[in-house]
Design an enzyme around this catalytic site. Structure first.
Site, PDB file in Angstrom:
ATOM      1  CG  LEU A   1      -6.341  -3.712  -8.725  1.00  0.00           C
ATOM      2  CD1 LEU A   1      -7.252  -4.895  -9.015  1.00  0.00           C
ATOM      3  CD2 LEU A   1      -7.184  -2.482  -8.424  1.00  0.00           C
ATOM      4  CG  HIS A   2      -0.807  -2.511  -3.526  1.00  0.00           C
ATOM      5  ND1 HIS A   2       0.468  -2.071  -3.371  1.00  0.00           N
ATOM      6  CD2 HIS A   2      -0.726  -3.727  -4.094  1.00  0.00           C
ATOM      7  CE1 HIS A   2       1.305  -2.976  -3.840  1.00  0.00           C
ATOM      8  NE2 HIS A   2       0.603  -3.991  -4.289  1.00  0.00           N
ATOM      9  CB  ALA A   3      -4.071  -0.061   0.256  1.00  0.00           C
TER      10      ALA A   3
ATOM     11  N   PRO B   1      -7.535   1.037  -3.624  1.00  0.00           N
ATOM     12  CG  PRO B   1      -6.112   1.403  -5.425  1.00  0.00           C
ATOM     13  CD  PRO B   1      -6.146   1.389  -3.940  1.00  0.00           C
TER      14      PRO B   1
END
Lengths: 89, 572
Positions: A13-15, A17
């Protein structure tokens, strides 16, 4: 109301997403939390979500509380599935 | 009206309003407040204004640069609207802290949190948080922030110095000139100005402090000065001279299709220097005979990680295809010194110009070097590629670099790839030790290219970034001229050709001397090509040869300059 998902994006769940998730829940009045690894953060807070650093393959629980909680959960489910961020579990 | 002197980078004249890239003063006092509600309103108002800014910037970025560049501003908008950040600031204001201090403390808290994460992506988010907080702070203080990407009218950029990342954000379409406080003839801003073919005055020491945003400026590249708030009369006079110069440039256009040949029939090659594939168009438009220097490090700058072999292959292929069979000399990665790559995390050095850079780094970190060489070798099928290594000091370095190149070539051939069989392998001569033993190098290299910017700084032991000793940057110093003669003679004795790709190759005083010395290839910024071709077409090489002995006996740089100006340029 709550629902669990398995995150399937390669980068967790980075950037992008995280941005998609936060943007999808922001219009609702219900409060919403993202629970991962026994720690919960406000899902409307991009900083909070990114700081969770949820990795690929992790299981997270989204719980909402308020008048439009049900709509929020169904919206977030739709976004997670259609954007390929994860799957229901 | 105010006149500011500096070093002129090109002889043009330009008139436009100033656009200051200064970092504004965002200092504030930490004070105790009494009215909490009105302080929170102040914060909300500043945040609302910031939101409008970010939306406008995002839309402009989308229009100018595409979705990818615009995405960063969408992320900034989410940070701005983050409820956790707002409530953290609000909580501090409730404790009677003023909005500026509250914002600053929360900004520091979040950016430290992200910076301490063991993940490069997260570390970079700290910069996003600081960027958003800076915008809010500026609105709280009623200070206007410069926004490089939103320039939409013709301007002259004024800055203390230009960093590569600043210039990456500039919409170059509207930039008519540069004025900077620091920097010399070979600084980043100077190279950029030359590549763009626009006037620039560098090394003014204090221009950025004396020029306010929007004031009308005139750059007089002939006299090396900037005129601020010129009177109507002066402006009219400069507009007229600017027209004259345009007419001169118009006259030079006839040389676009003419060969590079002296009055007595001696043929040379006049080539261009480039930093990225887009620069090729200007070389072709100015009728360049080839590319004498492709500075590949610019493919490695302003990014977060090394470019892949495919990215590099595409860039080299584009350049070679566009040049359509004309000679194209590519210099392998020359990083270090004044050109840093933050993602390589190289330790700072006390003497970067004498340190771990260019071929020294490439021979040590071979995977970077080999990737570049593979990309070049694969692209070689698309044109007339010549490869050279920078900063060679010893024969052993040249042999090792060449061996690695041949190894990669063999591997590619073994794997069934096609590689051009005619690639010449040469080297830069920019360290005095290499110039002195040029005869030994000429036996093993296919060509030599003299890099004068570094050769001068190393010969005179004068850091070219240090303004206090700028008087030592002497291209016509007898020692420099003699070294150049040694290199050219040594190469010719072994049947090899010699090029020059420093600023000196396009310098009108140096050109008659270099022609007489027998230099084969002159490589320069695209803007100098036609002028040089015009100058050479009027020079008589045989006649110059008669004077050469005398010029090489002159004792100082200034004597050489005056002599050439008097006899070959008809100047006093």
């Amino acid at each position: 109301m709550e629902k669990s998902f398995k995150i399937t994006t390669a980068e967790g769940l980075h950037a992008r997403p995280a941005t998609i998730l936060v943007s999808s829940v922001s219009p609702f009045t219900a409060s919403v939390e993202l629970l991962y690894n026994n720690k919960s953060v406000n899902l409307k807070s991009i900083m909070g979500v990114m700081a969770q650093a949820v990795p690929a393959g992790a299981v997270v629980t989204i719980s909402a509380n308020g008048t439009d909680a049900e709509e929020l959960i169904s919206k977030v489910t739709e976004v997670i599935i259609s954007q390929g961020l994860g799957e229901e579990c | 009206m105010l006149e500011i002197n500096g070093i002129s980078i090109s002889k043009g004249i330009t008139l436009a309003p100033a656009y200051c890239l200064a970092e504004p003063d965002l200092s504030f006092d930490k004070v105790k407040i009494t009215h909490v509600d009105s302080e929170i309103d102040r914060l909300k108002e500043a945040m609302a204004k910031t939101k409008l800014d970010l939306i406008a910037i995002r839309d402009a970025a989308m229009y100018k640069f595409g979705e990818e560049k615009a995405e960063i501003f969408s992320a900034h908008l989410l940070i701005l609207e983050d409820p956790e950040i707002f409530s953290a600031i609000e909580a501090k204001i409730n404790e009677k802290m003023n909005a500026e201090s509250a914002l600053d403390e929360v900004c520091i808290m979040y950016s430290c949190m992200f910076e301490s994460m063991d993940n490069d992506y997260m570390k970079e988010r700290a910069a996003d948080i600081r960027d958003v907080c800076k915008r809010i702070l500026a609105h709280l203080l009623h200070v206007e922030l410069p926004d490089y990407s939103r320039i939409s009218r013709e301007v002259i950029i004024v800055a203390e110095d230009l960093t590569p990342s600043m210039t990456a954000q500039l919409d170059k379409q509207f930039v008519r000139g540069f004025v900077t406080d620091i920097g010399g003839r070979t600084s980043h801003s100077a190279i950029l100005a030359r590549a763009m073919g626009i006037p620039a005055i560098v090394g003014t020491k204090n221009a950025s402090k004396n020029i306010t945003n929007g004031s009308p400026l005139i750059i007089d590249g002939l006299k090396g000065k900037v005129i601020v708030n010129a009177t109507e009369d002066v402006q009219a006079r400069y507009r007229a001279s600017s027209k004259e110069l345009e007419k001169d440039n118009e006259l030079l256009k006839k040389y676009i299709t003419l060969p590079s040949i002296s009055a007595d029939g001696h043929i040379v090659e006049i080539a261009g220097n480039i930093g990225n594939p887009n620069d090729v168009d200007a070389i072709i438009a100015n009728g360049g005979d080839g590319i004498g220097l492709f500075r590949t490090e610019f493919l490695f700058m302003d990014r977060m990680e090394l470019p892949t072999e495919e990215e590099q292959f595409d860039a080299y292929k584009t350049v070679l295809s566009k040049m359509d069979g004309k000679p194209t000399v590519v210099r392998t990665l020359d990083i270090g010194g004044d050109k840093e790559l933050p993602y390589l995390k190289l330790p700072a050095e006390i003497n970067p110009f004498l340190g771990y850079r260019a071929i020294r780094l490439c021979l040590d970190q071979q995977s970077i070097f080999r990737t570049q060489l593979r990309a070049l070798l694969r692209a070689s099928m698309y044109g007339n590629l010549k490869i050279m290594f920078p900063m060679i000091a010893t024969l052993d370095e040249f042999r090792r670099a060449k061996a690695i190149l041949l190894e990669e070539k063999q591997k590619l051939l073994d794997g069934g790839a096609l590689v051009n069989d005619q690639i010449e392998i040469g080297m830069m001569v920019e360290i005095p030790s290499a110039a002195v033993i040029a005869d030994l190098f000429a036996q093993e290299a296919d060509f030599l290219s003299i890099g004068t910017n570094d050769l001068i700084q190393y010969t005179l032991a004068a850091d070219r970034m240090n303004e206090k000793i700028s008087y030592l940057y002497q291209p016509y110093h007898p020692a420099v001229l003699r070294l150049i003669k040694m290199v050219i003679d040594a190469a010719h004795n072994h049947g090899k050709w010699v090029g020059m790709c420093g600023e000196m190759a396009g310098d009108e005083v140096a050109i008659p001397i270099l022609l007489a010395l027998g230099l084969d290839e002159f490589s320069m910024s695209s803007a100098s090509i036609l002028k040089t071709r015009g100058q050479i077409s009027k020079l008589n090489k045989d006649q110059l040869n008669d004077q050469l002995e005398h010029i090489l006996q002159l004792k100082t740089s200034i004597e050489v300059e005056l002599y050439v100006k008097k006899y070959f340029l008809n100047l006093k």
